[in-house]
Design an enzyme around this catalytic site. Structure first.
Site, PDB file in Angstrom:
ATOM      1  N   HIS A 264      31.721  60.509  61.885  1.00 39.59           N
ATOM      2  CA  HIS A 264      30.180  60.792  61.280  1.00 39.59           C
ATOM      3  C   HIS A 264      29.651  61.844  62.030  1.00 39.59           C
ATOM      4  CE1 HIS A 264      25.990  59.584  59.712  1.00 39.59           C
ATOM      5  NE2 HIS A 264      25.693  59.964  61.020  1.00 39.59           N
ATOM      6  N   GLU A 265      29.690  61.789  63.501  1.00 41.26           N
ATOM      7  CA  GLU A 265      28.890  62.907  64.217  1.00 41.26           C
ATOM      8  C   GLU A 265      29.733  63.713  64.262  1.00 41.26           C
ATOM      9  OE1 GLU A 265      26.345  62.034  65.350  1.00 41.26           O
ATOM     10  OE2 GLU A 265      26.434  59.712  65.272  1.00 41.26           O
ATOM     11  N   HIS A 268      28.234  66.223  61.424  1.00 41.26           N
ATOM     12  CA  HIS A 268      27.031  66.838  62.111  1.00 41.26           C
ATOM     13  C   HIS A 268      27.572  68.179  62.806  1.00 41.26           C
ATOM     14  CE1 HIS A 268      23.875  64.342  61.015  1.00 41.26           C
ATOM     15  NE2 HIS A 268      24.360  63.001  61.674  1.00 41.26           N
ATOM     16  N   GLU A 294      22.180  65.315  57.595  1.00 44.20           N
ATOM     17  CA  GLU A 294      22.526  63.896  57.221  1.00 44.20           C
ATOM     18  C   GLU A 294      23.715  63.972  55.883  1.00 44.20           C
ATOM     19  OE1 GLU A 294      22.095  61.686  59.388  1.00 44.20           O
ATOM     20  OE2 GLU A 294      22.726  59.789  58.382  1.00 44.20           O
TER      21      GLU A 294
END
Lengths: 497, 497
Positions: A264-265, A268, A294
C-alpha cells in the site's frame, strides 16, 4: 524576471522548506528520542511560520496580480502551475495568522486529550476541547466558503481534494450505501458456504518479514537509491519525491498485514517519485489530491496485490521466506485470507467491502457537524446508529466507535471521503489499465508490476496537478469517477459475477 | 515589545531553523539514500537562505540600533546575549548574498575535486579550484578585518573562536613547538625501553561493540531520552541540544578506536545538552566556540577516559564484553595501547603527544596562505618540510600530506588551531576540576563520571556564551589559557614526572 517566474522562485523555496518539514516529520515518527519532541515542535513551527510569511507577503500578492495580467505569455503547464499556486495562496490568505495559531493549538490540545480518552472510552472528557476544534473549523469553513463562493463543507474538502464537491460525493455515496448492505450480506453468505480461511501458523521472524517486504517493494518498482523502509507505530509514506520514507510495523504472529501494508505505502511512494521531474517543488508538479493519492496506494494494494494472480505469486514467496508448510500456505487459502469480509468496528482494520461503510458514516456525520445541524453531544449515539444502519453491527463503546480515528480531534475535517473516492478511482484506473495493457494480470502472476507501473507512470503520475481529478480520470478512463466500475469490481472479486 | 525582545524572537526563529538544518545534516550522514542528495542540498540552501534573510533584514538592523540605545534596561545575561547577537550579525552582514553564494559554490566544487585528488595523490588537479576558494577566503578576511578592525587571520578565526587572536596563538604554539620535539623524543625512548603494547586479538562483534559503547556513553551521563547513537562514515556529534545525535563507526578488527571515539563525541554531547536551558535558541545559550567545544570532548576522551583509573575500569568491561583472555586485556597493556606515541602522517589518527605538531603545522601554513606570503603551488613542499621539522618524519606523498584534511578545500580556514587550544583547555580544566573535587580520579576508576560531569556542568556548560573563552577559563581555573598546564599533563602522563 517575469512575475510568473518570480512566483515560481517563491514557491520553490517554500516547497523546499516544506520538504525539510517532511523529513523532520519522518524523523519524529521513526527515530527521534522522546525528549526531542519539544525542540522538534519549535523547529516545525518555525518552518511553517516562514512558509506562511512567504505566501502571505505583499510582494507575492503583487506578483500574482502581475502574473495574471501577463497570462498570455505562459505555456499550458505554466498556466496550470499558476492556477495551483493561486489555489494554495487562496487557502493561505483566507485565514489570518492568529486564527491559524489558535487552530493549531486547539488541535494539539484536543489530540493530547484524545490520546487518553480513546483507551479510557471517555468521550465526555474530550467534548470541551473537541467543541473548540469544531467551532474553529466551522469558522474556517464559513470564511473560506464566502471567499471561494462554495458550500461550507466543500471549502474544507478543497484543501484535501481540490475542486471536490459534496453534491457529487452525496450522489456517489448514496448509490454505494444503497448497494452495499445487500451485497455485503450476499458475500458473507457465500464466504460462509465455502472452505474457511486458515491463518498460517507461526512466529514469523521480523528479519524474514522485512526481507520479503523489501523484495515486494522492489518488485513494484521502488528504487532504494531514492528511499528507505523503516518501522513506525503508524505506517505511512513520508519524505520527499526523491527520498521517500516508507514505514511499516511488524507483528511476529502475523506477516500478512505488514506485507500488504508495505505494498500500500509503495503505491503512494511510486506516485510521489514519478511526479513530473521538470516540475519538482512547484504546485503543478505535486500530487493531485488525496483521492488520487489513495487511488495509487489502493491500485497497488487492493487491485493488483490482492488479485488472484499476485496472491498466488506472493503465497509461494512467503512459503519459502518463512519455511511454511501445509494447506494454510496454498494460494487459494491466502486468497481467502486476503479477501475475507467481516463487518467490524474499526475502520483501519476493515476489508475492501466493508471499508466504504465506515467512510460514508464519517462523511455524513462530519457534514452535519460542520453545518451545525447536529451537536457534538449527539455524536456517539448517531455514530452507533449509523454504523448499525450501514453494517448491521453496533459498537459496544466509543473506543470502538467515535473515538477511534484521530482526524476530527486533530482538526482534519473534510478528509474522510477521499479514502473511498480513492478506492473507486483505483478500480476505475485498474480496469482501464488492463484494457490498455492486457498482459498486466499475467505479469502480476510473475510478481512483475512493470506493465501496470508503466501505464500508471504515463497516465497518472506524470500529470502531477496539471488536470483536476475528474479531468484526469476522464482523460485516462473515458469517464469521471464512476461508482459502477467499483461495484463491478466488488461483484467480480467477491461474488464471481 | 522592546527592541531587545523583538531581536530575541528573531534569533529564536533563526536558530530553530538552524536546528532543523542540524537534524537534516545528521540524516544526510547516517540514513539518507544517495539519490536524496540533490533535494537535500536544495532544502538546506532554502533554510540557510531564510536564516540569512532574517539576519540581514532592515528590520533587524533597526532593532539593533534601538536595542543598543535601550541597553540600560537589560540584565547581564540579556546584555551578553545582545553582544553575541551582534557578533553573529556582524559576520552575516559583512558579506553580501552573491559573495556567500560564490563561496559556497567554490567550496562545493573544490571539495568534489578533492574527493578524487586525495586518493589519487594529485594535488595539481585541485590547484585551480583551491585557488578560487583561497582567493574568496582572502577577500572575506580583508572585508571582515576592515570592519572588525583586526588582523585578517583573526577575522576568520573569530567565526570559529570568537575573540581569538593569532598573536596569542603564535606565542602559545611557539612555546609548544619548542617543547614538543625533545619531549616526544624522550617519550619515544621511554616507551621503546618498556614492555611493548600488544593489540587484543579478535574479531570483535559489532553488536558487542555497540553495547559497550552505549554503556560507556551512559556512564558519562548522556541521556538516551535526549539523543541517539548511530553509524556514519565520519563520526560526529550532531542534532540539537535536546536531541543529540552521536555517531561512530565500527571496525571488527579493532574495538578500541570506536570506544574512545564515542567517549570523545559524548563529551561534545554533554556540553550541548547542558547548555543553559533558559537560553535555548539564543546566541548566549550556545556553545562558546570551537576551543571550548573541543575542550569538552577532550576532557572526556583524553583527560578522563585515557587516565590510568578509567582505562583500568574499561579494560575489565571490555574483557567481559568480548570474552577476552590473556595479557593483552590487562589494564597495563590497555594503558600502553591508549597512550602509545608514534609520529605518523595522518592528523586524525595521531596520539595526544604528536597531535599538536599537526595542528601547529596547519596553523602556520594557513596564516601564510591567507596573508599571501606563500603561494598554493608551494604548499606540498612547505607541508612536508614543516612536518619534518616538527615531527621528524616526511610524508612520501600528498595523500599523506597536504591532501589529507577536508578543511581548506571546503572553505574552513582559521579552524585548525582550535583543536590544540581545546586540548590545552581540557588539561587546564581537568587539573582545576581535580583540585576542586578530589574524588574525580577514584570515581573514574569505578566508571563513574558523575563528580567530573557535575563540576563541568556548573563551571563550563551552564555558562553558555556568557563569557569569552579566556574569561571563562580565568573564572574557573584562575588563569587564561596556559600552555604550562598542558605541558605538565604530558610530562606526568608520558614521562611520569
Amino acid at each position: 524576471m517575469s512575475a510568473y517566474l518570480a512566483l515560481e522562485k517563491k514557491f520553490r523555496r517554500m516547497n523546499a522548506i516544506g520538504e525539510a518539514s517532511g523529513v523532520l516529520g519522518w524523523d519524529m515518527s521513526t527515530v527521534m528520542p522522546a525528549g526531542g519532541a519539544e525542540a522538534r515542535m519549535e523547529q516545525l513551527a518555525a518552518l511553517s511560520g516562514v512558509q506562511h510569511e512567504i505566501l502571505t507577503s505583499r510582494e507575492v500578492e503583487d506578483l500574482f496580480a502581475q502574473a495574471l495580467e501577463d497570462k498570455g505569455d505562459l505555456g499550458s503547464w505554466q498556466l496550470a502551475n499558476l492556477r495551483e499556486m493561486q489555489r494554495i495562496w487562496r487557502h493561505a490568505t483566507a485565514l489570518d495568522g492568529d486564527f491559524v495559531e489558535a487552530q493549531t493549538k486547539a488541535g494539539k490540545r484536543c489530540e493530547m486529550i484524545w490520546r487518553e480518552a480513546r483507551p479510557n472510552n471517555d468521550f465526555a472528557s474530550i467534548l470541551p476541547a473537541m467543541k473548540e476544534v469544531l467551532n474553529l473549523t466551522q469558522q474556517e469553513a464559513k470564511i473560506k466558503a464566502e471567499l471561494f463562493e462554495c458550500d461550507t463543507y466543500d471549502a474544507l474538502l478543497d484543501h484535501f481534494e481540490p475542486g471536490g464537491k459534496s453534491m457529487r460525493i452525496d450522489a456517489i455515496f448514496d448509490d454505494l450505501a444503497a448497494f452495499l448492505p445487500d451485497f455485503t450480506q450476499a458475500v458473507l453468505e457465500k464466504q460462509a458456504s465455502e472452505t474457511a480461511a486458515v491463518m498460517p501458523d507461526g512466529s514469523f521472524s521480523l528479519k524474514a518479514q522485512e526481507a520479503l517486504g523489501r523484495e515486494m517493494i522492489k518488485a513494484v518498482g521502488f528504487d532504494f537509491n531514492h528511499g528507505r523502509l523503516d518501522v513506525s507505530l503508524h505506517p505511512f509514506c513520508g519524505g520527499v519525491p526523491d527520498d521517500i520514507r516508507i514505514t511499516t510495523r511488524y507483528d511476529e504472529a502475523d506477516f500478512m498485514t505488514s506485507l500488504m501494508g508495505v505494498l500500500h505505502e509503495t503505491g503512494h511512494a511510486m506516485y510521489e517519485h514519478n511526479l513530473p521531474k521538470d516540475w519538482r517543488l512547484q504546485p503543478v508538479g505535486s500530487a493531485r489530491g488525496m483521492t488520487m493519492h489513495e487511488s495509487q496506494s489502493l491500485i497497488i494494494e487492493m487491485q493488483a496485490s490482492r488479485s488472484e494472480e499476485f496472491v498466488s505469486f506472493v503465497a509461494e514467496k512467503a512459503k519459502v521466506a518463512f519455511g511454511g508448510q501445509g494447506t494454510a500456505w496454498a494460494p487459494e487459502n491466502m486468497q481467502r485470507i486476503y479477501n475475507k469480509v467481516k463487518p467490524d468496528f474499526i475502520r483501519v482494520d476493515a476489508d475492501e467491502v466493508t471499508y466504504p461503510a465506515h467512510v460514508i458514516l464519517r462523511y455524513r456525520l462530519e457534514k452535519e457537524l460542520i453545518k451545525g445541524s447536529m451537536g457534538l453531544e449527539d455524536l456517539p449515539h448517531a455514530w452507533n446508529d449509523g454504523l448499525e444502519d450501514l453494517l448491521g453491527i453496533r459498537p459496544p463503546n466509543d473506543t470502538l466507535g467515535c473515538l477511534q480515528d484521530i482526524h476530527w480531534y486533530d482538526g482534519a475535517w473534510g478528509y474522510f471521503p477521499t479514502y473511498t473516492l480513492g478506492a473507486m478511482a483505483a478500480a476505475q484506473l485498474f480496469a482501464s489499465a488492463k484494457a490498455a495493457v492486457p498482459e498486466i494480470p499475467s505479469a502480476l502472476a510473475q510478481g512483475n508490476f512493470g506493465p501496470l507501473m508503466g501505464w500508471l507512470n504515463e497516465n497518472v503520475h506524470a500529470w502531477g496537478s496539471f488536470l483536476s481529478t475528474d479531468e484526469l480520470l476522464t482523460t485516462v478512463t473515458g469517464h469521471p469517477l464512476d461508482p459502477q466500475v467499483f461495484k463491478a469490481h466488488l461483484k467480480a472479486r467477491y461474488l464471481d459475477v
